[in-house]
Structures are given as structure tokens and as C-alpha cells.
Scaffold this motif. Structure first.
Motif, PDB file in Angstrom:
ATOM      1  N   ARG A   1       0.826  -1.212   0.000  1.00 45.66           N
ATOM      2  CA  ARG A   1       0.000   0.000   0.000  1.00 45.66           C
ATOM      3  C   ARG A   1       0.855   1.255   0.000  1.00 45.66           C
ATOM      4  NH1 ARG A   1      -1.267   3.314   3.922  1.00 45.66           N
ATOM      5  NH2 ARG A   1      -0.586   1.907   5.591  1.00 45.66           N
ATOM      6  N   GLU A   2       1.904   1.266   0.808  1.00 46.04           N
ATOM      7  CA  GLU A   2       2.769   2.437   0.847  1.00 46.04           C
ATOM      8  C   GLU A   2       3.600   2.571  -0.428  1.00 46.04           C
ATOM      9  OE1 GLU A   2       5.034   2.045   4.363  1.00 46.04           O
ATOM     10  OE2 GLU A   2       3.398   2.661   5.707  1.00 46.04           O
ATOM     11  N   ALA A   3       3.901   1.437  -1.086  1.00 50.57           N
ATOM     12  CA  ALA A   3       4.631   1.516  -2.351  1.00 50.57           C
ATOM     13  C   ALA A   3       3.792   2.192  -3.437  1.00 50.57           C
ATOM     14  CB  ALA A   3       5.042   0.117  -2.813  1.00 50.57           C
ATOM     15  N   LYS A   4       2.475   2.079  -3.343  1.00 49.50           N
ATOM     16  CA  LYS A   4       1.590   2.742  -4.298  1.00 49.50           C
ATOM     17  C   LYS A   4       1.148   4.127  -3.823  1.00 49.50           C
ATOM     18  CE  LYS A   4      -0.392  -1.198  -6.683  1.00 49.50           C
ATOM     19  NZ  LYS A   4      -1.639  -1.796  -7.211  1.00 49.50           N
ATOM     20  N   SER A   5       1.720   4.605  -2.718  1.00 45.23           N
ATOM     21  CA  SER A   5       1.427   5.933  -2.176  1.00 45.23           C
ATOM     22  C   SER A   5      -0.060   6.074  -1.849  1.00 45.23           C
ATOM     23  CB  SER A   5       1.874   7.030  -3.153  1.00 45.23           C
ATOM     24  OG  SER A   5       3.262   6.946  -3.398  1.00 45.23           O
ATOM     25  N   LEU A   6      -0.634   5.028  -1.267  1.00 41.35           N
ATOM     26  CA  LEU A   6      -2.032   5.043  -0.869  1.00 41.35           C
ATOM     27  C   LEU A   6      -2.116   5.143   0.642  1.00 41.35           C
ATOM     28  CD1 LEU A   6      -3.491   2.198  -3.142  1.00 41.35           C
ATOM     29  CD2 LEU A   6      -3.716   4.672  -3.473  1.00 41.35           C
ATOM     30  N   SER A   7      -3.001   5.990   1.111  1.00 34.79           N
ATOM     31  CA  SER A   7      -3.223   6.102   2.547  1.00 34.79           C
ATOM     32  C   SER A   7      -4.293   5.109   2.990  1.00 34.79           C
ATOM     33  CB  SER A   7      -3.648   7.530   2.909  1.00 34.79           C
ATOM     34  OG  SER A   7      -4.893   7.835   2.312  1.00 34.79           O
ATOM     35  N   GLU A   8      -4.417   4.945   4.291  1.00 33.93           N
ATOM     36  CA  GLU A   8      -5.437   4.037   4.818  1.00 33.93           C
ATOM     37  C   GLU A   8      -6.844   4.539   4.489  1.00 33.93           C
ATOM     38  OE1 GLU A   8      -4.646   3.730   8.937  1.00 33.93           O
ATOM     39  OE2 GLU A   8      -2.877   2.432   8.719  1.00 33.93           O
ATOM     40  N   ASP A   9      -7.026   5.860   4.502  1.00 34.14           N
ATOM     41  CA  ASP A   9      -8.338   6.412   4.172  1.00 34.14           C
ATOM     42  C   ASP A   9      -8.704   6.152   2.717  1.00 34.14           C
ATOM     43  OD1 ASP A   9      -8.608   7.375   6.754  1.00 34.14           O
ATOM     44  OD2 ASP A   9      -7.653   9.283   6.261  1.00 34.14           O
ATOM     45  N   GLN A  10      -7.725   6.252   1.807  1.00 38.74           N
ATOM     46  CA  GLN A  10      -8.003   6.000   0.402  1.00 38.74           C
ATOM     47  C   GLN A  10      -8.376   4.544   0.160  1.00 38.74           C
ATOM     48  OE1 GLN A  10      -4.382   7.361  -1.448  1.00 38.74           O
ATOM     49  NE2 GLN A  10      -5.059   9.493  -1.514  1.00 38.74           N
ATOM     50  N   VAL A  11      -7.661   3.625   0.803  1.00 42.27           N
ATOM     51  CA  VAL A  11      -7.984   2.208   0.650  1.00 42.27           C
ATOM     52  C   VAL A  11      -9.356   1.913   1.248  1.00 42.27           C
ATOM     53  CG1 VAL A  11      -7.280  -0.126   1.285  1.00 42.27           C
ATOM     54  CG2 VAL A  11      -5.570   1.539   0.600  1.00 42.27           C
ATOM     55  N   ALA A  12      -9.642   2.498   2.398  1.00 38.81           N
ATOM     56  CA  ALA A  12     -10.945   2.269   3.030  1.00 38.81           C
ATOM     57  C   ALA A  12     -12.083   2.783   2.157  1.00 38.81           C
ATOM     58  CB  ALA A  12     -10.973   2.944   4.398  1.00 38.81           C
ATOM     59  N   ALA A  13     -11.904   3.964   1.524  1.00 34.27           N
ATOM     60  CA  ALA A  13     -12.950   4.506   0.663  1.00 34.27           C
ATOM     61  C   ALA A  13     -13.135   3.662  -0.594  1.00 34.27           C
ATOM     62  CB  ALA A  13     -12.612   5.950   0.286  1.00 34.27           C
ATOM     63  N   ALA A  14     -12.026   3.114  -1.129  1.00 32.42           N
ATOM     64  CA  ALA A  14     -12.132   2.311  -2.352  1.00 32.42           C
ATOM     65  C   ALA A  14     -12.792   0.963  -2.091  1.00 32.42           C
ATOM     66  CB  ALA A  14     -10.741   2.110  -2.954  1.00 32.42           C
ATOM     67  N   VAL A  15     -12.519   0.364  -0.937  1.00 35.04           N
ATOM     68  CA  VAL A  15     -13.075  -0.957  -0.635  1.00 35.04           C
ATOM     69  C   VAL A  15     -14.461  -0.844  -0.005  1.00 35.04           C
ATOM     70  CG1 VAL A  15     -12.645  -3.125   0.597  1.00 35.04           C
ATOM     71  CG2 VAL A  15     -10.746  -1.867  -0.378  1.00 35.04           C
ATOM     72  N   GLY A  16     -14.736   0.293   0.659  1.00 32.67           N
ATOM     73  CA  GLY A  16     -16.029   0.457   1.300  1.00 32.67           C
ATOM     74  C   GLY A  16     -16.048   0.045   2.752  1.00 32.67           C
TER      75      GLY A  16
END
Length: 411
Positions: free
Chosen positions: A24-39
Motif C-alpha cells: 500500500r505504501e509503495a503505491k502511495s495510498l493512505s489508509e483512508d483511500q484504501v478504506a474509501a475504495a473498498v467500502g
């Protein structure tokens, strides 16, 4: 087969929790972004990355697709001859070794020892994952694998825990408790990517429990070292908050990188970096040589050496043999099992006794006797006075003989 089981079988496999965080950090994604994308919520994503839970069904497929590494681009065709490949390429170590694990005297050549430890861990993992019969050596039993891990990591882990708590007895107790827990969950620990890290996290969590303050033996720290330099470092460590102290010890003492340090302390990478900088600044106020260092890398190397020297200089108690730890773990597990069985049996007996002695129908309770006041007097004819009796007598005598009265006669 149910639908959920079919979906889980068809879902792509997920990497280990630490690898999920790294991807996740290698793709420069935050926890909030992953949470919003997955729901899901941010806490759920953090739970997935710490290994507490795992996604299922559609969320598992979305999460696996989101953190999947980018496919490598195929090399461009060229007619030029390919460059020569070296005969041997050094392998990347599977896990970062602990720098305060070795019991050898203090030496400045730390990187070669770390590389040797990393190769040893890589070979041990390769032998554990190799099928029986692929090599000529006899596959080790679970007890032998546990004893090897204990002999390799327990002495150094006691020193690390001593730096974390400042209490020798608590450090030894924490390490032994962590290995007892590891033996109880050995099927899970044996296949872990970093068994030593699993035990280290368990030992740190037990050692940093605030309930130890209620124990008289662990209420106060042990006497500090007599050397002024080591005493200043010792006091500086104990003055740090527990989370900052643990971050500093993992990064500068054990040698973990920043993402792994953040994952083990259950914090985000920026938060771990902030804790590390604050802890270094607080320690640098006590140690002038850290302030004189030119770069953060030199500060880290100097602090690494000072922590290692402090850990090896103190007379930390040696942990019990591995066999005693395994026996103690089995005895505790057996004791808890018997206690659970006895508790269930007692509960069944009390329930049966209650059902046997309980009444089969409702019996209203009998109210206690009470004195009632304020009731009106009883009604009816009252007692006649002397005058009333005289009048009654005269009337009865004149009833049949009086001229003014008519007496009915029968026909």
C-alpha cells in the motif's frame, strides 16, 4: 459447498499483513483511500494490515486488486549482447535480524554479524518450508524448531526487554511468557514470516502492560548502571513515553526499517517517524555526542552502538532452558483446560440442582399480620336504656287492650 466458501476459494490469495502495508505504501495510498475504495472504515484497513482480521468475499477481491503490485514491463527487444550476469547474486534477507540478540562482546563490525544472522534465518526458513525428503537431513520436529528459535533469540530478547522496562526480572519473565504463548500457538508461529518478530512483539506487549505497576516487585526500576555515559542513556530511555521508547529501540536498537517498526507498534509510518525523531531529540539532550553527529545515519549508527553496549554491559538474568519453558507452557495449558472443564461441570451441577429444587407452580407469598386502624364501628341495634325499656314495656301492654288500636282478627 456454500456460496461464501466458494467465493473465498475463488478470491485471489493475499500477502502477509506486513507485505500488505508495504504494497500500500509503495503505491502511495493512505489508509483512508484504501478504506474509501473498498467500502470499509480506516480501522478495518489497519486491522487487515496488522493481521487481526482478513477481508472476505467481494471486499477481499477489491482489496487484493487494489494493493496488487504492478506487472513488470517486458524488456525492449535489442540486438546488443546482454550484459554478463554475475555468478552469484546475494539474496535479500527474509527478515531483519536483531542487533542486540548476540551475546558476544561488543564489536564495531555489526553489519557482517547481521548478514550472517539473516542468512541463518533464511536457511532455517528454507529448511522448514522444504518438503521431507528433498534434502538429506532429517526434518526437525516442532520441539527442535522451537528450541532452536529459543536458543537463538531468547538471550538477546531479554536484553532488549531490559532496555524497554529497566527491570531485569520483568524482562526475563516477559520473554519466558512470550515463548510459552508461542509454544501454545506454535502451528501459527512456525509458519509466520518472522517468528522472532512474533515473539518479540508478544514480549514487548507483556512487558509494557500497565498492570505491572500494581505488583510490588516491578513497581520501581532497577538500579541504573554505574558508568556515567551508560547511566545517562539508561535514564533517557526510561524518561521517554513507552510508545516512543519502543519505536526507538526497534529502529535504532533492533535494526528494523521504518514501515516494519510502524507495523509492530501499530502506528502509521508518519507517526512512527515523528516518534523516532522526538525520541532521538530527547536522548540527544542527555548525550552530547549524538548532537555532534553530522547526519541522521551517523546518529542512528552511534545510538545503535550505545544501545548494544548498554544491553551487553548489564548483568541480565539468563532465561530458563527451552525444555523448561515448553513444559511450563504445557502445564499452564493443561491447568487452564482443567479449570475450564471444572467450571463447566460446576455450572451444569448448579443448573441441575436449581431445576430440581425449583417449585413447579407459583405460590403467592403470605403477607405478615398487621394491625389495622381507622375502621368505623360496627352498625346495628344499640343497647336499650332504662327509659327505653320502660317505654317498650308500656307499649307492649297497651297494644292488645287499647281502644285506639285495631287488632286484626282471623277469619
Amino acid at each position: 459447498m456454500t456460496r461464501s466458501t466458494t467465493d473465498e476459494a475463488a478470491a485471489p490469495p493475499l500477502p502477509s499483513p506486513k507485505e500488505r502495508r508495504r504494497l500500500r505504501e509503495a503505491k502511495s495510498l493512505s489508509e483512508d483511500q484504501v478504506a474509501a475504495a473498498v467500502g470499509v472504515t480506516r480501522a478495518t484497513v489497519r486491522s487487515w494490515e496488522t493481521g487481526r482480521t482478513s477481508p472476505r468475499g467481494r471486499k477481499r477481491a477489491l482489496y487484493a486488486k487494489l494493493i496488487a503490485p504492478e506487472p513488470a514491463a517486458p524488456p525492449a527487444p535489442t540486438t546488443a549482447p546482454a550484459p554478463a550476469v554475475p555468478a552469484a547474486v546475494p539474496a535479500v534477507p527474509a527478515a531483519v535480524p536483531a542487533a542486540i540478540v548476540e551475546a558476544a562482546p561488543e564489536t564495531p563490525a555489526a553489519p557482517p554479524a547481521e548478514a550472517a544472522d539473516a542468512e541463518t534465518e533464511t536457511d532455517a526458513e528454507a529448511q522448514a518450508q522444504a518438503p521431507a525428503g528433498s534434502t538429506g537431513e532429517r526434518p526437525s520436529s516442532p520441539a527442535e524448531a522451537f528450541d532452536e528459535l529459543y536458543a537463538r533469540t531468547a538471550p538477546g530478547l531479554v536484553r532488549q526487554t531490559y532496555l524497554l522496562t529497566g527491570r531485569r526480572a520483568l524482562a526475563r519473565e516477559s520473554v519466558e511468557r512470550a515463548f510459552e504463548l508461542a509454544w501454545q500457538r506454535w502451528p501459527e508461529v512456525a509458519v509466520d514470516r518472522d517468528p522472532a518478530g512474533w515473539v518479540r512483539a508478544a514480549a514487548y506487549e507483556y512487558a509494557m502492560s500497565p498492570w505491572h505497576r500494581l505488583r510490588r516487585t516491578h513497581r520501581h526500576a532497577d538500579a541504573p548502571p554505574t558508568d556515567p555515559g551508560k547511566r545517562a542513556l539508561f535514564d533517557a530511555l526510561l524518561d521517554l513515553p513507552p510508545a516512543y521508547r519502543r519505536t526507538l529501540l526497534l529502529y535504532d536498537g533492533v535494526g528494523l526499517d521504518l514501515p516494519e517498526t510502524a507495523a509492530e507498534t501499530e502506528a502509521s509510518t508518519p507517526a512512527a517517524a515523528g516518534r523516532l525523531m522526538t525520541a532521538r531529540a530527547a536522548v540527544a539532550e542527555r548525550l552530547p555526542e549524538l548532537t555532534a553527529a553530522a547526519s541522521p545515519a551517523e546518529q542512528s549508527a552511534l545510538l545503535h552502538d550505545r544501545l548494544g553496549g548498554l544491553a551487553r554491559a548489564e548483568h541480565v538474568p539468563v532465561p530458563q532452558p527451552a525444555r523448561a519453558v515448553r513444559t511450563g507452557s504445557e502445564n499452564k495449558a493443561r491447568l487452564w483446560t482443567r479449570a475450564a472443564v471444572a467450571g463447566v461441570a460446576l455450572l451444569i451441577a448448579v443448573t441441575g440442582l436449581t431445576l430440581h429444587t425449583a417449585p413447579t407452580h407459583y405460590e403467592p407469598p403470605i403477607s405478615p399480620a398487621e394491625r389495622v386502624g381507622g375502621v368505623p364501628p360496627r352498625g346495628g341495634p344499640q343497647k336499650l336504656t332504662a327509659q327505653d325499656l320502660k317505654l317498650q314495656k308500656s307499649l307492649s301492654e297497651q297494644l292488645a287492650h287499647g281502644p285506639e288500636r285495631l287488632v286484626p282478627q282471623p277469619r
